[in-house]
Write an enzyme that holds these catalytic residues in place. Structure first.
Site, mmCIF file in Angstrom:
data_model
loop_
_atom_site.group_PDB
_atom_site.id
_atom_site.type_symbol
_atom_site.label_atom_id
_atom_site.label_comp_id
_atom_site.label_asym_id
_atom_site.label_seq_id
_atom_site.Cartn_x
_atom_site.Cartn_y
_atom_site.Cartn_z
ATOM 1 N N GLY A 1 1.102 -1.100 0.077
ATOM 2 C CA GLY A 1 0.002 -0.321 -0.109
ATOM 3 C C GLY A 1 0.902 1.411 -0.016
ATOM 4 O O GLY A 1 2.206 1.231 -0.620
ATOM 5 N N ARG A 2 0.395 2.526 0.622
ATOM 6 C CA ARG A 2 1.096 3.440 1.163
ATOM 7 C C ARG A 2 2.577 3.731 1.189
ATOM 8 O O ARG A 2 3.304 3.292 0.967
ATOM 9 C CB ARG A 2 0.609 4.770 1.167
ATOM 10 C CG ARG A 2 -0.928 4.902 0.682
ATOM 11 C CD ARG A 2 -1.843 6.215 1.810
ATOM 12 N NE ARG A 2 -2.846 4.637 2.915
ATOM 13 C CZ ARG A 2 -3.711 5.021 2.659
ATOM 14 N NH1 ARG A 2 -4.712 5.983 1.734
ATOM 15 N NH2 ARG A 2 -4.236 3.592 3.578
ATOM 16 N N ILE A 3 2.525 3.209 2.902
ATOM 17 C CA ILE A 3 3.246 2.501 3.195
ATOM 18 C C ILE A 3 4.490 1.197 2.519
ATOM 19 O O ILE A 3 6.281 1.672 2.622
ATOM 20 C CB ILE A 3 3.516 2.099 4.784
ATOM 21 C CG1 ILE A 3 2.826 3.257 5.803
ATOM 22 C CG2 ILE A 3 4.426 1.754 5.925
ATOM 23 C CD1 ILE A 3 1.790 3.021 7.235
ATOM 24 N N SER B 1 0.149 -8.797 -1.570
ATOM 25 C CA SER B 1 -1.292 -8.628 -1.392
ATOM 26 C C SER B 1 -2.347 -9.375 -1.920
ATOM 27 O O SER B 1 -1.494 -10.164 -2.364
ATOM 28 C CB SER B 1 -0.935 -6.993 -1.222
ATOM 29 O OG SER B 1 -0.953 -6.515 -2.545
ATOM 30 N N ARG B 2 -3.095 -8.826 -1.926
ATOM 31 C CA ARG B 2 -4.357 -9.550 -2.515
ATOM 32 C C ARG B 2 -4.646 -9.727 -3.309
ATOM 33 O O ARG B 2 -4.568 -11.076 -4.556
ATOM 34 C CB ARG B 2 -5.828 -9.224 -1.744
ATOM 35 C CG ARG B 2 -6.004 -9.504 -0.104
ATOM 36 C CD ARG B 2 -7.100 -8.815 0.297
ATOM 37 N NE ARG B 2 -6.805 -7.688 0.814
ATOM 38 C CZ ARG B 2 -7.774 -6.760 1.265
ATOM 39 N NH1 ARG B 2 -9.022 -7.376 1.499
ATOM 40 N NH2 ARG B 2 -7.473 -5.384 1.159
ATOM 41 N N ARG C 1 0.708 -4.677 11.614
ATOM 42 C CA ARG C 1 0.544 -4.558 12.927
ATOM 43 C C ARG C 1 0.512 -5.730 13.811
ATOM 44 O O ARG C 1 0.910 -6.832 12.821
ATOM 45 C CB ARG C 1 -1.606 -5.243 12.826
ATOM 46 C CG ARG C 1 -2.473 -3.136 12.882
ATOM 47 C CD ARG C 1 -2.154 -2.497 13.953
ATOM 48 N NE ARG C 1 -3.105 -1.562 13.803
ATOM 49 C CZ ARG C 1 -2.496 0.250 13.729
ATOM 50 N NH1 ARG C 1 -1.153 0.332 13.347
ATOM 51 N NH2 ARG C 1 -3.207 1.623 13.694
ATOM 52 N N ASP D 1 8.512 -2.603 15.834
ATOM 53 C CA ASP D 1 7.896 -1.468 16.070
ATOM 54 C C ASP D 1 5.747 -2.242 16.225
ATOM 55 O O ASP D 1 5.702 -0.954 17.448
ATOM 56 C CB ASP D 1 7.485 0.110 14.573
ATOM 57 C CG ASP D 1 6.785 1.176 15.685
ATOM 58 O OD1 ASP D 1 7.352 1.410 16.596
ATOM 59 O OD2 ASP D 1 5.953 1.348 14.916
ATOM 60 N N GLU E 1 0.047 -4.835 22.929
ATOM 61 C CA GLU E 1 0.838 -3.378 23.269
ATOM 62 C C GLU E 1 0.064 -2.782 24.044
ATOM 63 O O GLU E 1 -1.338 -2.458 24.407
ATOM 64 C CB GLU E 1 0.929 -2.519 21.905
ATOM 65 C CG GLU E 1 1.518 -2.882 21.020
ATOM 66 C CD GLU E 1 1.277 -1.794 19.796
ATOM 67 O OE1 GLU E 1 0.927 -1.128 19.770
ATOM 68 O OE2 GLU E 1 1.680 -2.220 18.488
ATOM 69 N N HIS F 1 5.792 1.115 19.641
ATOM 70 C CA HIS F 1 5.038 1.650 17.927
ATOM 71 C C HIS F 1 5.140 3.536 17.834
ATOM 72 O O HIS F 1 4.481 4.169 18.313
ATOM 73 C CB HIS F 1 3.281 1.606 18.523
ATOM 74 C CG HIS F 1 2.625 1.613 17.284
ATOM 75 N ND1 HIS F 1 1.576 0.352 17.164
ATOM 76 C CD2 HIS F 1 2.646 2.178 15.986
ATOM 77 C CE1 HIS F 1 0.272 1.107 16.174
ATOM 78 N NE2 HIS F 1 1.632 2.126 15.699
HETATM 79 P P1 NAP Z 1 -2.846 1.149 2.722
HETATM 80 O O1 NAP Z 1 -2.217 2.073 1.612
HETATM 81 O O2 NAP Z 1 -4.647 0.405 2.218
HETATM 82 O O3 NAP Z 1 -2.154 -0.341 2.221
HETATM 83 C C1 NAP Z 1 -2.247 -1.361 3.278
HETATM 84 C C2 NAP Z 1 -1.210 -2.321 1.699
HETATM 85 O O4 NAP Z 1 -2.118 -4.361 2.422
HETATM 86 C C3 NAP Z 1 -3.066 -2.466 0.319
HETATM 87 O O5 NAP Z 1 -1.420 -2.602 -0.489
HETATM 88 C C4 NAP Z 1 -3.520 -4.170 0.890
HETATM 89 O O6 NAP Z 1 -3.465 -4.206 -0.535
HETATM 90 C C5 NAP Z 1 -2.536 -4.782 1.529
HETATM 91 N N1 NAP Z 1 -3.407 -5.847 2.309
HETATM 92 C C6 NAP Z 1 -4.839 -5.557 2.822
HETATM 93 N N2 NAP Z 1 -5.575 -7.009 3.764
HETATM 94 C C7 NAP Z 1 -4.965 -7.374 3.388
HETATM 95 C C8 NAP Z 1 -4.683 -8.458 3.334
HETATM 96 N N3 NAP Z 1 -6.336 -9.519 4.063
HETATM 97 N N4 NAP Z 1 -4.148 -10.073 2.856
HETATM 98 C C9 NAP Z 1 -2.994 -9.163 2.197
HETATM 99 N N5 NAP Z 1 -2.198 -7.782 1.282
HETATM 100 C C10 NAP Z 1 -4.015 -7.358 2.142
HETATM 101 O O7 NAP Z 1 -2.400 1.251 3.706
HETATM 102 P P2 NAP Z 1 -0.816 1.984 4.871
HETATM 103 O O8 NAP Z 1 -1.175 3.572 5.149
HETATM 104 O O9 NAP Z 1 0.356 1.663 3.606
HETATM 105 O O10 NAP Z 1 -1.147 1.576 5.881
HETATM 106 C C11 NAP Z 1 -0.744 -0.184 5.902
HETATM 107 C C12 NAP Z 1 -0.935 -0.240 7.703
HETATM 108 O O11 NAP Z 1 0.264 0.109 8.038
HETATM 109 C C13 NAP Z 1 -2.310 1.033 8.578
HETATM 110 O O12 NAP Z 1 -3.795 -0.180 8.427
HETATM 111 C C14 NAP Z 1 -1.211 0.535 9.778
HETATM 112 O O13 NAP Z 1 -1.580 -0.485 10.407
HETATM 113 C C15 NAP Z 1 0.002 1.204 9.823
HETATM 114 N N6 NAP Z 1 0.861 2.046 10.580
HETATM 115 C C16 NAP Z 1 1.656 1.665 11.756
HETATM 116 C C17 NAP Z 1 2.278 2.640 11.850
HETATM 117 C C18 NAP Z 1 3.406 2.830 13.222
HETATM 118 O O14 NAP Z 1 3.196 3.555 13.470
HETATM 119 N N7 NAP Z 1 4.259 1.547 13.142
HETATM 120 C C19 NAP Z 1 2.248 3.770 11.084
HETATM 121 C C20 NAP Z 1 0.814 4.110 10.594
HETATM 122 C C21 NAP Z 1 0.802 2.908 9.403
HETATM 123 P P3 NAP Z 1 -4.685 -5.095 -1.218
HETATM 124 O O15 NAP Z 1 -5.928 -4.263 -1.126
HETATM 125 O O16 NAP Z 1 -3.999 -5.051 -2.889
HETATM 126 O O17 NAP Z 1 -4.401 -6.298 -0.978
#
Ligand code: NAP
Length: 319
Positions: free
Chosen positions: A159-161, A180-181, A238, A262, A267, A285
């Site tokens: 995704g974005r990250i 990813s999916r 997560r 992280d 937590e 985190h």
């Molecule tokens: P995002 O753009 O929605 O990216 C999530 C990716 O995960 C998507 O590309 C999606 O691709 C994939 N995905 C979702 N469900 C899936 C599944 N069941 N199986 C396989 N792939 C799956 O979100 P983001 O902005 O990158 O953020 C991602 C996550 O990082 C957040 O939801 C949060 O939990 C975590 N995060 C952590 C911190 C921290 O402090 N450590 C900070 C910010 C965010 P598909 O739809 O193609 O599967």
């Protein structure tokens, strides 16, 4: 708020359901009354429950069906964070409650930390500092570690990250593939529909997945064993995505090379068995916890609430 006639208008009550930064609370208090849910007695909550149209929460909080149903006027849940797996979005949809989050503005910080954890675990930077500070250096050099540059990186969740991690990793001449999916259009890196195959191929996996039922325990003992005794697992997504017991077992058995974490399953509890290992780097985190990003996240929360209050389209609707 003071009206043109000079009278003080009633401020809108917002229900704060989780800890939030002072700068956000101060900004919201200009035009609203922020009511701390946890400071209310049961009776006080029941008396005021029908006043709250807006609930404020953060990415680590849980907002259940029961909570939503206890707030008859609820229309918006404003989440400080991009991950909103703690919010029962199905119930929110059923009840017509909108949800906003804070995507994009935190992406770079989380990706920076992912690379930091990868380098920290692979090169054992915290352990090397401990070695130096203990005076052990006088008795000989620190044990050799393993190279990051030019190695194979598997991104779990493009995704974005995930994309921001890939951009950084390419500057380290890493070969990159992702799981990813579905394959993501416009992404140059190779798509791997099997997480096991990705783990078998990779020298390191960086988990950037959201939490929730669909991803729970996806990185299990088999995936960790496939990553192998020289492999590094980084998790900035997560804690629930990784089977933490299996992670502990594989690390202690020498079946996994190291980890940079992280996020954790429960937590702020971090199992003792993950601590004090030279090949494991742990952070509490802090992925998005820089002044710049927390300000940008706060601004986005205020913008979403203001848009809602003015009847305008939400800036970053999550669900
Ligand atoms: P995002 O753009 O929605 O990216 C999530 C990716 O995960 C998507 O590309 C999606 O691709 C994939 N995905 C979702 N469900 C899936 C599944 N069941 N199986 C396989 N792939 C799956 O979100 P983001 O902005 O990158 O953020 C991602 C996550 O990082 C957040 O939801 C949060 O939990 C975590 N995060 C952590 C911190 C921290 O402090 N450590 C900070 C910010 C965010 P598909 O739809 O193609 O599967």
């Amino acid at each position: 708020m003071t009206t043109a006639a000079g009278a003080t208008a009633q401020k809108t009550p917002l229900l704060q359901h989780a800890p939030l930064p002072d700068m956000l609370l101060q900004a919201l208090r200009r035009d609203n009354e922020v009511v701390d849910f946890h400071a209310l007695t049961d009776t006080a909550f029941r008396e005021r429950a029908s006043e709250f149209e807006i609930l404020l929460t953060n990415g680590e909080d849980t907002v259940t069906r029961e909570r939503m149903r206890s707030l008859p006027a609820l229309k918006l849940i404003a989440n400080f964070g991009v991950g909103y797996d703690g919010i029962d979005v199905q119930t929110a949809a059923e009840l017509g409650v909108r949800v906003t989050n804070t995507p994009d503005v935190l992406t770079d910080d989380v990706a920076d930390l992912a690379l930091g954890l990868l380098l920290g675990a692979s090169r054992q930077i915290p352990a090397a500092q401990g070695f130096l500070e203990s005076g052990a250096w006088a008795g000989g050099g620190f044990a050799w570690t393993r190279r990051v540059s030019g190695s194979r990186l598997g991104i779990v969740g493009m995704g974005r990250i995930g994309e921001a991690v890939a951009r950084r990793a390419s500057a380290f001449d890493m070969a990159i593939r992702y799981f990813s999916r579905r394959a993501k259009p416009g992404v140059g890196e190779g798509y791997e529909p099997s997480l096991m195959a990705l783990a078998t191929w990779a020298d390191a996996l960086v988990v950037c997945l959201p939490g929730g039922g669909e991803t729970k325990g996806l990185v299990d003992a088999k995936v960790l064993q496939a990553l192998g005794p020289r492999g590094i697992l980084v998790n900035v997504g997560r804690g629930s995505v990784v089977d933490e017991d299996a992670l502990i077992r594989t690390l202690h058995a020498g079946e996994l090379g190291g980890a940079g974490l992280d996020v954790f399953a429960s937590e702020p509890h971090v199992p003792q068995e993950l601590q004090g290992l030279p090949n494991v780097v742990l952070t509490p985190h802090i992925g998005s916890a820089t002044w710049q990003t927390r300000l940008a996240m706060s601004t986005l929360v205020v913008e979403n609430i203001t848009a809602f209050q003015q009847g305008l389209p939400l800036v970053t609707p999550a669900a």
